[in-house]
Scaffold this motif. Structure first.
Motif, PDB file in Angstrom:
ATOM      1  N   ALA A 104      22.489  69.305  26.968  1.00 41.01           N
ATOM      2  CA  ALA A 104      21.876  69.520  25.959  1.00 41.01           C
ATOM      3  C   ALA A 104      20.313  69.046  25.843  1.00 41.01           C
ATOM      4  CB  ALA A 104      22.148  70.375  23.763  1.00 41.01           C
ATOM      5  N   ASP A 105      20.501  67.967  25.760  1.00 43.15           N
ATOM      6  CA  ASP A 105      18.856  66.985  26.037  1.00 43.15           C
ATOM      7  C   ASP A 105      18.258  67.406  26.821  1.00 43.15           C
ATOM      8  OD1 ASP A 105      17.324  65.458  24.936  1.00 43.15           O
ATOM      9  OD2 ASP A 105      18.520  63.208  25.574  1.00 43.15           O
ATOM     10  N   ASP A 106      17.559  68.712  26.979  1.00 43.67           N
ATOM     11  CA  ASP A 106      16.658  68.672  28.044  1.00 43.67           C
ATOM     12  C   ASP A 106      16.122  70.664  28.442  1.00 43.67           C
ATOM     13  OD1 ASP A 106      16.786  70.745  30.438  1.00 43.67           O
ATOM     14  OD2 ASP A 106      17.343  69.486  31.478  1.00 43.67           O
ATOM     15  N   PRO A 107      15.001  70.313  28.241  1.00 39.93           N
ATOM     16  CA  PRO A 107      14.854  72.008  28.278  1.00 39.93           C
ATOM     17  C   PRO A 107      14.553  73.425  28.493  1.00 39.93           C
ATOM     18  CG  PRO A 107      12.364  70.137  28.724  1.00 39.93           C
ATOM     19  CD  PRO A 107      14.087  69.688  28.956  1.00 39.93           C
ATOM     20  N   ILE A 108      14.913  72.896  29.679  1.00 40.70           N
ATOM     21  CA  ILE A 108      15.893  73.996  30.456  1.00 40.70           C
ATOM     22  C   ILE A 108      17.195  74.414  29.577  1.00 40.70           C
ATOM     23  CG2 ILE A 108      16.491  75.029  32.216  1.00 40.70           C
ATOM     24  CD1 ILE A 108      14.382  72.764  33.939  1.00 40.70           C
ATOM     25  N   ALA A 109      17.891  73.324  29.439  1.00 44.24           N
ATOM     26  CA  ALA A 109      19.773  73.891  29.093  1.00 44.24           C
ATOM     27  C   ALA A 109      20.099  73.831  27.594  1.00 44.24           C
ATOM     28  CB  ALA A 109      20.326  72.464  29.112  1.00 44.24           C
ATOM     29  N   THR A 146      24.313  72.878  42.751  1.00 45.77           N
ATOM     30  CA  THR A 146      22.909  74.138  42.393  1.00 45.77           C
ATOM     31  C   THR A 146      21.956  73.453  41.642  1.00 45.77           C
ATOM     32  OG1 THR A 146      23.421  75.103  40.835  1.00 45.77           O
ATOM     33  CG2 THR A 146      23.948  76.182  42.904  1.00 45.77           C
ATOM     34  N   THR A 147      20.799  73.084  41.405  1.00 47.49           N
ATOM     35  CA  THR A 147      20.171  72.445  40.149  1.00 47.49           C
ATOM     36  C   THR A 147      19.109  74.093  40.491  1.00 47.49           C
ATOM     37  OG1 THR A 147      18.476  70.521  39.441  1.00 47.49           O
ATOM     38  CG2 THR A 147      18.378  71.191  41.884  1.00 47.49           C
ATOM     39  N   ASP A 148      18.581  73.910  39.414  1.00 53.66           N
ATOM     40  CA  ASP A 148      17.366  74.195  38.079  1.00 53.66           C
ATOM     41  C   ASP A 148      16.017  74.973  39.544  1.00 53.66           C
ATOM     42  OD1 ASP A 148      15.079  75.714  36.723  1.00 53.66           O
ATOM     43  OD2 ASP A 148      17.071  76.626  35.802  1.00 53.66           O
ATOM     44  N   LYS A 149      15.365  75.438  40.135  1.00 54.59           N
ATOM     45  CA  LYS A 149      14.537  75.243  40.338  1.00 54.59           C
ATOM     46  C   LYS A 149      12.993  74.724  39.577  1.00 54.59           C
ATOM     47  CE  LYS A 149      14.745  79.393  43.723  1.00 54.59           C
ATOM     48  NZ  LYS A 149      13.909  81.050  44.280  1.00 54.59           N
TER      49      LYS A 149
END
Length: 149
Positions: A21-26, A120-123
């Motif tokens: 959760a320590d990430d703006p995307i997640a 996979t990784t978010d674009k």
């Protein structure tokens, strides 16, 4: 920096959820640690084709990833390893821990007989793209997802 890797235990799950959760995307999709995370851990832990791994530094959990082994018909029946939810404690990023973790994962896949490692990784994760490129991963496919809930 010497890192120890091991299978996660139930008591590690709150830290794992916090790292994810320590990430703006997640952050928007992760939510706080709860019953659904405990239940997911139990399923992962019971499945021989899944491993939830933590990285420890001086006895503290500082990284995580999930490894899933996928048998397949394609590539002449090759086994592949999918790496998901790769995270390093934000205070320790840039110190080589992620590289050690990914190199360990690749060797783990090799030891299990995998012919291919995929992720996979978010674009939007441009730094992650550079990191995976530096490890020899190739952005060879376009990924798609369909949210069901």
């Amino acid at each position: 920096m010497s890192v120890n890797f091991r299978t996660a235990r139930a008591e590690d799950v709150p830290l794992i959820v916090a790292m994810i959760a320590d990430d703006p995307i997640a952050a928007a999709r992760q939510g706080a640690y709860g019953d659904e995370h405990r239940a997911a851990f139990e399923v992962i832990d019971a499945d021989p084709n899944n491993e939830l791994i933590v990285a420890e530094l001086d006895g503290e959990v500082v990284g995580t990833m999930q490894l899933t082994y996928i048998p397949g018909i394609s590539r002449r029946g090759a086994l592949r390893m999918q790496i998901e939810a790769v995270r390093i404690d934000s205070a320790l990023r840039g110190r080589g821990l992620g590289r050690q973790m990914m190199e360990w994962a690749v060797e783990r896949g090799r030891a299990r007989g995998c012919a291919l490692v995929q992720l996979t990784t978010d674009k939007a994760r441009k730094d992650a793209h550079r990191f995976y490129d530096s490890l020899g991963f190739v952005a060879s496919h376009e990924g798609y997802k369909l949210a069901l809930s």
